[in-house]
Design an enzyme around this catalytic site. Sequence first.
Site: not given
Length: 252
Positions: A95, A196, A226
């Site tokens: 991320s 996601d 995610h």
Amino acid sequence: MIEVMADAEPFAFEGNDIGVVVSHGFTGTTQSMRYVGEQLYRRFGFTVVGPRLPGHGTSPDDMETTGYLDWAGEVERCLRELAARKKMVFVTGLSMGGTLTLNMAARFPELVKAIAPIAPAAGLLAPEFAEVLALNPPPARIPGIGSDIKAPGVVELAYSEVPVACMREVVVLASQTHDLMHRITCPTLVLHGREDHVVPPANAMLVVNTVRASDIRLLWLENSYHVATLDNDKDLIVDRVGNFFAEIAASK
């Protein structure tokens, strides 16, 4: 003294002459990257360092005193420390950690020999994220964004609320990184879940189409959301990232 949550501490595994920096994401902790980091050490023998980003793993109040320069600065510190004592260094992250991975490769090409960003935020925001930033006056906090995980019963150690001021810092980091990505020439493996709910999967294609590496690979994660490093595809991630880094190391 700021108290750090259990399982949010930085970690390090001393292995061979190949160093790997692994970075967690926004409002998350090292818990999200510990399995991948430990397995890269155990299965491939790499020396692995997982920093705790400033303001993370403590409290939202503490996080509110930090910004993207602090987060990037900690990853850079680990990168330089590893590069000073290892033959070569690779970077991976989840991320915002994926964003920081791209950022390091763009800014320090002499240090970063290959990267594997996982679900990186590279300039395209989720609509819900963008809408919060448009509110005037803005709220001080919003509910947390952690634990977007498909596997039942798996929980990410992350804040239950997010300082909106820090969300603006993420936007600056993603925008800066997007504008620098064309400088990336090292081998690049992008990994992203097709489903996601936090970082739009279109970011993966944005990275693939912007970096200028001659070796660019894309792996769609079909069975994770995610936080893929804790999800159903975590061992696939270890396998692909580990073999990718080992391949690049062997070719140097």
